[in-house]
Write a protein that holds these residues in place. Sequence first.
Motif, mmCIF file in Angstrom:
data_model
loop_
_atom_site.group_PDB
_atom_site.id
_atom_site.type_symbol
_atom_site.label_atom_id
_atom_site.label_comp_id
_atom_site.label_asym_id
_atom_site.label_seq_id
_atom_site.Cartn_x
_atom_site.Cartn_y
_atom_site.Cartn_z
ATOM 1 N N ARG A 1 46.526 49.195 44.000
ATOM 2 C CA ARG A 1 47.903 49.514 44.476
ATOM 3 C C ARG A 1 48.546 50.664 45.056
ATOM 4 O O ARG A 1 47.957 51.962 44.318
ATOM 5 N N HIS B 1 46.421 45.232 46.646
ATOM 6 C CA HIS B 1 45.954 44.923 45.005
ATOM 7 C C HIS B 1 46.117 43.596 44.801
ATOM 8 O O HIS B 1 45.911 43.111 43.722
ATOM 9 N N ASP B 2 46.849 42.782 45.838
ATOM 10 C CA ASP B 2 47.005 41.073 45.613
ATOM 11 C C ASP B 2 45.720 40.260 45.416
ATOM 12 O O ASP B 2 44.650 40.622 46.144
#
Length: 378
Positions: free
Chosen positions: A216, A170-171
């Motif tokens: 995520r 998710h980054d």
Amino acid sequence: MAIPELSPAQACTRLTHGAVLIDVRQSHERAGGMAEGARGVALDELLADPAAHLPSQRQELLLICQSGKRSADAAQALLAAGYCNVASVSGGTVAWREQLLPLVQPLTDAAEQDFFDRYSRHLLLPQVGEAGQRRLQRARVLVLGAGGLGAPAAFYLAAAGVGQLRLVDHDRVERSNLQRQIVHTEASIGQAKVDSARERLLALNPTIKVEAVPMRVSAENIDGLLEGVDVVLDGSDNFPLRYLLNDACIQHGVPLVYAAIERFSGQVTVFDAGRQRGVAPCYRCLFPEPPDPAFAPSCAEAGVLGVLPGLAGVLQATEVLKLLLGIGEPLIGRLMRFDALSMQFRSSRFGPDPHCPVCAPGAPFPGYIDYAAFCRGS
């Protein structure tokens, strides 16, 4: 009886006088070029039923391979089978090429030619070969994390020809990532890590599929992420996610390749309790309780030598390939620890916990829990 050997030039001349030239290499080897006028019949096929390929035992036969050894062995076997006019080409196709004699490319489509060219070094390995490479081509691997561990691991899995990689992270890319997360570049800063990684992996190997999932991971979506996956590579960096991934892999019967790094040291193992209950341990067997956060700082808190995740990620990729190919001895029930400062590797064995709440034989799946609360001790 000594096998007659001809030079490539002599063999070329004999072809014009009616001799039959047989290339006994495997198809992936012949894809790189064959002596003009040769017929391709793999050694094992030829010796299994010579009459199917060589009906006349009096026909002049010339055998060629890569360097001359296999063709000499094949010639010896054919002589023993009653073929009386057999010779081997000395130096094989290597010498034929060096002497600038004519070569031809076997008829194959572009995709097949790419396959044989790209994976030629794999195809030479008896433990892999064409069948194993095709198996990798059909495989699906979930790479959880496109950071320090996932970056080198995904690079090598893509290069090795794993057919589908599902990248989940998710980054977004930050400049501080570039010191160790080699799949990203300066131009990737601000981009979703999975999109950045996908671009680089497809630039390396456009024949595979890379599914980028900017998500995520949670108990709500983990089952969908594991759908159709053969192996999971854990590139996560927090304990709640590791426990969740462990439990999900047991539930789905999927092997999990784990690694963790800190400063100058790391560890790698394989958990396969979902398929081997009571025989193979799981993450909870090794770590029944999460450590105190004070004794397990993150890389952002403690720092990490930039090359260290590369070392761990490559070990993970190696274990993934072994599992997919069914070769060697995976690190199941063995924890490999390494210290980069002393460059020492130590392996220790650990077994399944017969009372493990998740992987003990006969234990029903307890369902996903609040892993963050579990790791806080609350």
